[in-house]
Design a protein around this motif. Sequence first.
Motif, PDB file in Angstrom:
ATOM      1  N   LEU A  19       0.772  -1.075   0.146  1.00  0.00           N
ATOM      2  CA  LEU A  19       0.126   0.106  -0.090  1.00  0.00           C
ATOM      3  C   LEU A  19       0.847   1.345   0.110  1.00  0.00           C
ATOM      4  O   LEU A  19       0.708   2.320  -0.689  1.00  0.00           O
ATOM      5  CB  LEU A  19      -1.019   0.095   1.366  1.00  0.00           C
ATOM      6  CG  LEU A  19      -1.799   1.265   1.595  1.00  0.00           C
ATOM      7  CD1 LEU A  19      -2.585   1.386   0.119  1.00  0.00           C
ATOM      8  CD2 LEU A  19      -2.667   1.186   2.569  1.00  0.00           C
ATOM      9  N   ASN A  20       2.007   1.333   0.632  1.00  0.00           N
ATOM     10  CA  ASN A  20       2.726   2.267   0.783  1.00  0.00           C
ATOM     11  C   ASN A  20       3.502   2.800  -0.472  1.00  0.00           C
ATOM     12  O   ASN A  20       3.648   3.756  -0.868  1.00  0.00           O
ATOM     13  CB  ASN A  20       3.806   2.221   1.991  1.00  0.00           C
ATOM     14  CG  ASN A  20       3.380   2.955   3.502  1.00  0.00           C
ATOM     15  OD1 ASN A  20       3.323   3.847   3.606  1.00  0.00           O
ATOM     16  ND2 ASN A  20       2.858   1.856   4.163  1.00  0.00           N
ATOM     17  N   ALA A  21       3.915   1.528  -1.149  1.00  0.00           N
ATOM     18  CA  ALA A  21       4.511   1.605  -2.399  1.00  0.00           C
ATOM     19  C   ALA A  21       3.485   2.303  -3.557  1.00  0.00           C
ATOM     20  O   ALA A  21       4.058   3.144  -4.245  1.00  0.00           O
ATOM     21  CB  ALA A  21       4.878   0.418  -2.789  1.00  0.00           C
ATOM     22  N   ARG A  22       2.459   1.969  -3.431  1.00  0.00           N
ATOM     23  CA  ARG A  22       1.451   2.627  -4.300  1.00  0.00           C
ATOM     24  C   ARG A  22       0.998   3.871  -4.243  1.00  0.00           C
ATOM     25  O   ARG A  22       0.981   4.808  -5.139  1.00  0.00           O
ATOM     26  CB  ARG A  22      -0.102   1.810  -4.222  1.00  0.00           C
ATOM     27  CG  ARG A  22      -1.118   2.545  -5.172  1.00  0.00           C
ATOM     28  CD  ARG A  22      -0.846   2.055  -6.588  1.00  0.00           C
ATOM     29  NE  ARG A  22      -0.589   0.690  -7.087  1.00  0.00           N
ATOM     30  CZ  ARG A  22      -1.625  -0.186  -7.136  1.00  0.00           C
ATOM     31  NH1 ARG A  22      -2.784   0.221  -7.262  1.00  0.00           N
ATOM     32  NH2 ARG A  22      -1.210  -1.687  -7.668  1.00  0.00           N
ATOM     33  N   LEU A  23       0.923   4.240  -2.631  1.00  0.00           N
ATOM     34  CA  LEU A  23       0.809   5.721  -2.441  1.00  0.00           C
ATOM     35  C   LEU A  23       1.963   6.665  -2.891  1.00  0.00           C
ATOM     36  O   LEU A  23       1.794   7.717  -3.273  1.00  0.00           O
ATOM     37  CB  LEU A  23       0.716   5.700  -0.923  1.00  0.00           C
ATOM     38  CG  LEU A  23      -0.606   5.311  -0.359  1.00  0.00           C
ATOM     39  CD1 LEU A  23      -0.632   5.463   1.095  1.00  0.00           C
ATOM     40  CD2 LEU A  23      -1.718   6.093  -0.865  1.00  0.00           C
ATOM     41  N   ARG A  24       3.107   6.043  -2.620  1.00  0.00           N
ATOM     42  CA  ARG A  24       4.262   6.690  -3.386  1.00  0.00           C
ATOM     43  C   ARG A  24       4.463   6.894  -4.402  1.00  0.00           C
ATOM     44  O   ARG A  24       4.905   7.791  -5.117  1.00  0.00           O
ATOM     45  CB  ARG A  24       5.747   5.918  -2.885  1.00  0.00           C
ATOM     46  CG  ARG A  24       5.835   6.293  -1.282  1.00  0.00           C
ATOM     47  CD  ARG A  24       7.154   5.558  -1.005  1.00  0.00           C
ATOM     48  NE  ARG A  24       7.778   4.393  -1.525  1.00  0.00           N
ATOM     49  CZ  ARG A  24       7.491   3.242  -0.636  1.00  0.00           C
ATOM     50  NH1 ARG A  24       6.960   3.267   0.591  1.00  0.00           N
ATOM     51  NH2 ARG A  24       7.628   2.259  -1.025  1.00  0.00           N
ATOM     52  N   SER A  25       3.897   6.211  -5.364  1.00  0.00           N
ATOM     53  CA  SER A  25       3.628   6.170  -6.963  1.00  0.00           C
ATOM     54  C   SER A  25       2.843   7.342  -7.506  1.00  0.00           C
ATOM     55  O   SER A  25       2.887   7.841  -8.499  1.00  0.00           O
ATOM     56  CB  SER A  25       3.102   4.856  -7.479  1.00  0.00           C
ATOM     57  OG  SER A  25       1.862   4.610  -7.276  1.00  0.00           O
TER      58      SER A  25
END
Length: 407
Positions: free
Chosen positions: A126-132
């Motif tokens: 989830l954090n990786a998607r938010l960072r994108s």
Amino acid sequence: MAGDLQDPAIRPLWQSLADRLARGSDPTIIKTATVHLTRDAQARIAGWLAGPGGRRRPLRTNSSGTTIPVPRLLTALGYGPNDLRTLIENAGIAIPDTAGTRTAAHLRRTAIDTYAAYHLPDAPLLNARLRSYGISEDTVKERRFLIDALARVRALLPLPRPLPLAILAERCAGSPHYFDLNDNGHGPLLILLARDLLHAGILDTPADERKLLARLGIVADRLSQTVLLFNVMATGDGPSDRALNLACQDRRPVHLTLHDLTVHPPALGTNQSLLVVENPSLIDEALERQVARPLACTRGNLSAVDHTLLALARDAGLAIEYAGDHDPWGRAIAETVRQRYQATLVAMDTASHRAAVEAEPDWSRSARSRCEPADVEALRDHGSIEARIYQENSALIDILLGPHTNS
């Protein structure tokens, strides 16, 4: 002197230096500037560098432009080594603070990523998607709200009892549609959170996504999604089996919900083949023609309930046949059903298509030529605009359901 600085012929020099400062260059380390200048501009700059009564020396010029020694120019014009910005502004050139803008953007990006990681520490996917996702000054407040809403959901999981997704969304985000599992909601982020918490891999179908959410107590679309069936027999004694068999006895279609198929999955009779069609109008026509064969309808897409039914039929060993519209979208869905559920495609071959085209009246071809431009481009991949044939075509209906004795 100020008027000379603002000479339009000199402007390319000042603009070049202003662009470098805007990109964050340190003015004290800018030694030269190479720009294309007119002969008059070169002569004026050479005069500045020579000083009053000094000997003018030609500036080095080649195909890349004229090279000006910046520190010498600053001194000749009475400016110190740290005054390049002042000189450019006196020449009438505004220097955008892009370096400051980049710094602010970096700080904003770092702050929101840190905020997400703090509030969702066990959600790497989830954090990786938010960072994108991009972030701007205008979207920071909205992004923080999203993170807060996800964190509120995280704090409740796993739920002590099943709870509809809309109710969970209202409690955690103030809107029952906030986490809708479509392009308009933030449901895909909820799926990533569930994958993080349950250490799940990539999910293949919408049905898999809803099964994963259900493991955490989140109930999604189990009553709103239905599949239409006709003449389908079951061999079990559960609620869904009884509903199917009673509908068969009454010679009527029946809707089963995602809840029916997941909580009370029917045991489908293996001595039948299931024809799955794309459009409910085919079921309607089958009712009028008193068709006896088992039918199901996906309504033109493959939602969670459709995947669930097809998986039940495949796992039960039923022979599955599938028929869809003759267009790029219908063929794509058909290919998915063929590959995933070992279905046989019917009424979608070249001969069926030719028969369907021949059954179309002449006026319908001109009507199809007025379809949307985007549709036209997609249909060209399949030969021509005439490649689009809907399943309601009379020839296709006869192939699928048999001829109507009264027509």
